[in-house]
Scaffold this active site. Structure first.
Site, PDB file in Angstrom:
ATOM      1  N   LYS A 244       2.670   4.177  18.332  1.00  0.00           N
ATOM      2  CA  LYS A 244       2.731   5.585  17.909  1.00  0.00           C
ATOM      3  C   LYS A 244       2.866   6.507  19.121  1.00  0.00           C
ATOM      4  O   LYS A 244       3.593   7.512  19.077  1.00  0.00           O
ATOM      5  CB  LYS A 244       1.487   5.920  17.084  1.00  0.00           C
TER       6      LYS A 244
ATOM      7  N   LYS B  90       6.137   1.840  12.232  1.00  0.00           N
ATOM      8  CA  LYS B  90       6.099   2.296  13.634  1.00  0.00           C
ATOM      9  C   LYS B  90       6.419   1.186  14.612  1.00  0.00           C
ATOM     10  O   LYS B  90       6.976   1.437  15.684  1.00  0.00           O
ATOM     11  CB  LYS B  90       4.759   2.964  13.980  1.00  0.00           C
TER      12      LYS B  90
ATOM     13  N   GLY C 120      -6.735  -0.745   2.597  1.00  0.00           N
ATOM     14  CA  GLY C 120      -5.285  -0.603   2.822  1.00  0.00           C
ATOM     15  C   GLY C 120      -4.965   0.106   4.122  1.00  0.00           C
ATOM     16  O   GLY C 120      -3.826   0.523   4.326  1.00  0.00           O
TER      17      GLY C 120
ATOM     18  N   GLU D 246       8.412  10.324   9.788  1.00  0.00           N
ATOM     19  CA  GLU D 246       7.164  11.096   9.911  1.00  0.00           C
ATOM     20  C   GLU D 246       5.936  10.220   9.706  1.00  0.00           C
ATOM     21  O   GLU D 246       4.914  10.373  10.392  1.00  0.00           O
ATOM     22  CB  GLU D 246       7.173  12.240   8.880  1.00  0.00           C
TER      23      GLU D 246
ATOM     24  N   THR E 280       0.843  -1.208   0.000  1.00  0.00           N
ATOM     25  CA  THR E 280       0.000   0.000   0.000  1.00  0.00           C
ATOM     26  C   THR E 280       0.873   1.251   0.000  1.00  0.00           C
ATOM     27  O   THR E 280       0.720   2.129  -0.858  1.00  0.00           O
ATOM     28  CB  THR E 280      -0.910  -0.005   1.256  1.00  0.00           C
TER      29      THR E 280
ATOM     30  N   ILE F 159      -0.592  13.339   8.841  1.00  0.00           N
ATOM     31  CA  ILE F 159      -0.479  14.515   9.731  1.00  0.00           C
ATOM     32  C   ILE F 159       0.997  14.722  10.083  1.00  0.00           C
ATOM     33  O   ILE F 159       1.647  13.791  10.565  1.00  0.00           O
ATOM     34  CB  ILE F 159      -1.275  14.306  11.041  1.00  0.00           C
TER      35      ILE F 159
ATOM     36  N   GLU G   4      -3.082  -3.091   9.402  1.00  0.00           N
ATOM     37  CA  GLU G   4      -1.783  -3.763   9.392  1.00  0.00           C
ATOM     38  C   GLU G   4      -1.938  -5.164   8.802  1.00  0.00           C
ATOM     39  O   GLU G   4      -3.056  -5.707   8.745  1.00  0.00           O
ATOM     40  CB  GLU G   4      -1.262  -3.898  10.832  1.00  0.00           C
TER      41      GLU G   4
ATOM     42  N   ALA H 270      13.148  19.747  -3.799  1.00  0.00           N
ATOM     43  CA  ALA H 270      14.391  19.068  -3.399  1.00  0.00           C
ATOM     44  C   ALA H 270      15.617  19.707  -4.040  1.00  0.00           C
ATOM     45  O   ALA H 270      16.746  19.428  -3.639  1.00  0.00           O
ATOM     46  CB  ALA H 270      14.314  17.593  -3.784  1.00  0.00           C
TER      47      ALA H 270
HETATM   48  P1  NAP Z   1       1.810  -3.983   2.814  1.00  0.00           P
HETATM   49  O1  NAP Z   1       0.763  -3.466   1.902  1.00  0.00           O
HETATM   50  O2  NAP Z   1       1.605  -5.286   3.486  1.00  0.00           O
HETATM   51  O3  NAP Z   1       3.178  -4.017   1.985  1.00  0.00           O
HETATM   52  C1  NAP Z   1       4.353  -4.546   2.513  1.00  0.00           C
HETATM   53  C2  NAP Z   1       5.377  -4.639   1.406  1.00  0.00           C
HETATM   54  O4  NAP Z   1       6.567  -5.183   1.960  1.00  0.00           O
HETATM   55  C3  NAP Z   1       4.965  -5.569   0.266  1.00  0.00           C
HETATM   56  O5  NAP Z   1       5.308  -5.011  -0.964  1.00  0.00           O
HETATM   57  C4  NAP Z   1       5.776  -6.834   0.535  1.00  0.00           C
HETATM   58  O6  NAP Z   1       6.126  -7.539  -0.650  1.00  0.00           O
HETATM   59  C5  NAP Z   1       7.023  -6.245   1.137  1.00  0.00           C
HETATM   60  N1  NAP Z   1       7.715  -7.228   1.951  1.00  0.00           N
HETATM   61  C6  NAP Z   1       7.249  -7.899   3.027  1.00  0.00           C
HETATM   62  N2  NAP Z   1       8.188  -8.746   3.488  1.00  0.00           N
HETATM   63  C7  NAP Z   1       9.266  -8.613   2.684  1.00  0.00           C
HETATM   64  C8  NAP Z   1      10.515  -9.231   2.618  1.00  0.00           C
HETATM   65  N3  NAP Z   1      10.871 -10.170   3.485  1.00  0.00           N
HETATM   66  N4  NAP Z   1      11.381  -8.845   1.648  1.00  0.00           N
HETATM   67  C9  NAP Z   1      11.034  -7.903   0.748  1.00  0.00           C
HETATM   68  N5  NAP Z   1       9.841  -7.284   0.761  1.00  0.00           N
HETATM   69  C10 NAP Z   1       8.964  -7.649   1.713  1.00  0.00           C
HETATM   70  O7  NAP Z   1       2.097  -2.926   3.975  1.00  0.00           O
HETATM   71  P2  NAP Z   1       1.833  -1.358   3.948  1.00  0.00           P
HETATM   72  O8  NAP Z   1       0.429  -1.104   4.348  1.00  0.00           O
HETATM   73  O9  NAP Z   1       2.371  -0.776   2.716  1.00  0.00           O
HETATM   74  O10 NAP Z   1       2.718  -0.913   5.208  1.00  0.00           O
HETATM   75  C11 NAP Z   1       4.113  -0.821   5.134  1.00  0.00           C
HETATM   76  C12 NAP Z   1       4.612  -0.186   6.434  1.00  0.00           C
HETATM   77  O11 NAP Z   1       4.038   1.111   6.569  1.00  0.00           O
HETATM   78  C13 NAP Z   1       4.177  -0.958   7.685  1.00  0.00           C
HETATM   79  O12 NAP Z   1       5.168  -0.845   8.657  1.00  0.00           O
HETATM   80  C14 NAP Z   1       2.929  -0.219   8.142  1.00  0.00           C
HETATM   81  O13 NAP Z   1       2.703  -0.331   9.520  1.00  0.00           O
HETATM   82  C15 NAP Z   1       3.308   1.201   7.784  1.00  0.00           C
HETATM   83  N6  NAP Z   1       2.187   2.121   7.565  1.00  0.00           N
HETATM   84  C16 NAP Z   1       1.132   1.743   6.816  1.00  0.00           C
HETATM   85  C17 NAP Z   1       0.105   2.656   6.598  1.00  0.00           C
HETATM   86  C18 NAP Z   1      -1.092   2.302   5.787  1.00  0.00           C
HETATM   87  O14 NAP Z   1      -2.046   3.082   5.771  1.00  0.00           O
HETATM   88  N7  NAP Z   1      -1.107   1.156   5.095  1.00  0.00           N
HETATM   89  C19 NAP Z   1       0.175   3.942   7.141  1.00  0.00           C
HETATM   90  C20 NAP Z   1       1.299   4.293   7.908  1.00  0.00           C
HETATM   91  C21 NAP Z   1       2.308   3.385   8.118  1.00  0.00           C
HETATM   92  P3  NAP Z   1       5.005  -8.228  -1.580  1.00  0.00           P
HETATM   93  O15 NAP Z   1       4.270  -7.077  -2.220  1.00  0.00           O
HETATM   94  O16 NAP Z   1       5.767  -9.028  -2.524  1.00  0.00           O
HETATM   95  O17 NAP Z   1       4.140  -9.003  -0.640  1.00  0.00           O
HETATM   96  N1  HSE Z   2      -2.840   0.403  10.431  1.00  0.00           N
HETATM   97  C1  HSE Z   2      -2.544   1.761  10.706  1.00  0.00           C
HETATM   98  C2  HSE Z   2      -3.814   2.496  11.070  1.00  0.00           C
HETATM   99  C3  HSE Z   2      -1.906   2.398   9.523  1.00  0.00           C
HETATM  100  O1  HSE Z   2      -4.893   1.982  10.789  1.00  0.00           O
HETATM  101  O2  HSE Z   2      -3.737   3.580  11.643  1.00  0.00           O
HETATM  102  C4  HSE Z   2      -1.410   3.800   9.789  1.00  0.00           C
HETATM  103  O3  HSE Z   2      -0.355   3.783  10.699  1.00  0.00           O
END
Ligand code: NAP
Ligand code: HSE
Length: 441
Positions: A206, A106, A188, A130, A14, A137, A191, A34
């Protein structure tokens, strides 16, 4: 024109996909900010077979972190893989191979922040995070930089988008908990393990990160008392509404007599106050600083593009050199930290109680007697007729009292022969005030 900056993106889920789309789609705008263009040189994923539909050639994507960490042309890596491992090992590998790291993870920062920050500082690298608190935010920059002149008195907020999405859909549409959790996953927001969203863990991560910036202490996130939203049902929401409240998952950290009171819990928030009007995947953070008074931040706390907005801003900050300066500055904060002392610190609050009792004489006297013996004073109560002769909910609003007094009273109430089933207890947060800044003579 300067050489382009080459960035590696680890994870194309995502957030990672949003980052690539933003870097490519807003390239001109980003270049102006940048001072040079920022290109996605390589990306790393787990499963090379997944269709991606991204503006990134397939031959730039691999499943091996070393394609980024060992590429000397890449100076910045966006680490957008969730969980602790392999994220921690990847962060170390990237730092040890000279990359500045930007991350939205986080869990990683809350769990391994001290170790990774130390390593980065020793290696002369930076970590920007951030996106690791409250999504789009800019709260990390606000606390870490813009409010640096203030002693922060408190942070209170809705820090998890998924649980807020669930609570507000249940309340507004009468939606079923499981169905609305699935919708949050499809959008999306959730977690990979959504239990962390609904049990308060993500909000505790957080809160630990923000408290580090606000109070200069690394509180172990697991020490933060937390309750999730799994037990919240339509009945509780209906009683809250009747009393003029909504239910939100609220994270609080506040100075109490020089120590920190911290908690993540569902709470009753008064209709019309900012936390109650925070709906869907929005987050809200209220901060009180001694000089500035109360500030309120509101915006999308989860989801692809709001999170990408924060990650790309961190990449730009890293490219122009701001991240290195602010990252070093938080190191000064660490050096001056008082010890984290949160155990046993309490904030007196009002409480909402729902107690399933038998509908028979003497029940009210017994319950109010137990509450009274523990110093818990009743402000109002609701009890409807059972009709069936079965147990009925006794709903009580208390006056301000320490949470531990209510806990002890409920433990005793739970053993009473007139109680049938588990009791619910939620703090009531109706003390929303503007919080005037400090007045100097
Ligand atoms: P996600 O959709 O599950 O994506 C995770 C990505 O990491 C996928 O592309 C996955 O590959 C890759 N990955 C997982 N294990 C791996 C490995 N061993 N080697 C290489 N790549 C690997 O997660 P996300 O929602 O983008 O979140 C990513 C981070 O941002 C998390 O820490 C989450 O807590 C944080 N976050 C998310 C949001 C949100 O709204 N989603 C907001 C703030 C922070 P594949 O695509 O091949 O599976
Ligand atoms: N899973 C988290 C949430 C993503 O719902 O707030 C953003 O950190």
């Amino acid at each position: 024109m300067n050489e382009p900056v080459r960035v590696g993106v680890v994870g194309l889920g995502t957030v990672g996909s949003g980052v690539v789309r933003l870097l490519v789609g807003s390239a001109d705008h980003i270049t102006r900010h940048a001072g040079r263009s920022i290109v996605v040189e390589k990306a790393v994923v787990r499963d090379l077979g997944k269709p991606r539909n991204l503006p990134l050639a397939e031959d730039r994507i691999s499943a091996d972190i070393r394609t980024i960490s060992r590429d000397e042309s890449i100076t910045v890596a966006a680490l957008l893989v969730g969980g602790l491992e392999p994220a921690r090992s990847m962060a170390i590998d990237l730092l040890e191979h000279g990359k500045d790291v930007v991350t939205a993870n986080k869990a990683l920062i809350a769990e391994h922040g001290p170790e990774l920050f130390d390593l980065a500082r020793r290696l002369g690298r930076s970590i920007a995070f951030e996106a690791a608190a409250a999504g789009g935010i800019p709260i990390v920059a606000a606390i870490g930089q813009c409010l640096a002149a203030n002693q922060i008195e408190s942070i209170r907020g809705i820090l998890n988008g998924t649980s807020n999405f669930i609570l507000s859909k249940m309340e507004e549409e009468g939606a079923d908990y499981a169905a609305v959790l699935r919708a949050a996953q499809e959008a999306g927001y959730a977690e990979a393990d959504p239990a962390m969203d609904v049990d308060g863990t993500d909000a505790a991560h957080k809160l630990a990160i923000l408290s580090h910036l606000a109070f200069g202490v690394w509180v172990p996130w697991a020490d933060i008392p937390r309750t999730g939203i799994e037990q919240i049902d339509q009945g509780l929401m209906a009683y809250a509404a009747k009393l003029g409240y909504r239910i939100r998952l609220v994270a609080t950290a506040a100075r109490v007599d020089g120590r920190l009171a911290m908690r993540v819990s569902p709470a009753l928030v008064k209709v019309g106050t900012p936390l109650a009007e925070t709906r869907g995947a929005y987050n809200a953070v209220s901060i009180v600083g001694d000089a500035v008074g109360r500030l309120f931040f509101h915006g999308l706390g989860a989801g692809q593009m709001p999170t990408a907005s924060a990650v790309v801003a961190d990449i730009i900050d890293t490219v122009v050199g701001r991240a290195a300066i602010t990252f070093q500055a938080t190191g000064i904060l660490d050096a001056e930290s008082p010890a984290a002392r949160i155990a046993g610190v309490e904030m007196p609050q009002r409480h909402f109680l729902r107690i399933p009792v038998l509908d028979r004489p003497g029940v009210m006297a017994e319950i109010s007697g137990i509450l009274g013996r523990h110093g818990v004073s009743i402000a109002s109560l609701i009890q409807h007729e059972s009709g069936t002769g079965g147990p009925v909910p006794l709903v009580i609003m208390t006056h301000h009292c320490p949470p531990s007094a209510v806990e002890k009273a409920l433990a005793e109430i739970g053993r009473s022969a007139v109680v049938r089933g588990g009791c619910d207890c939620l703090p009531v947060l109706d003390d929303w005030r503007p919080a005037e800044p400090r007045q100097e003579a």
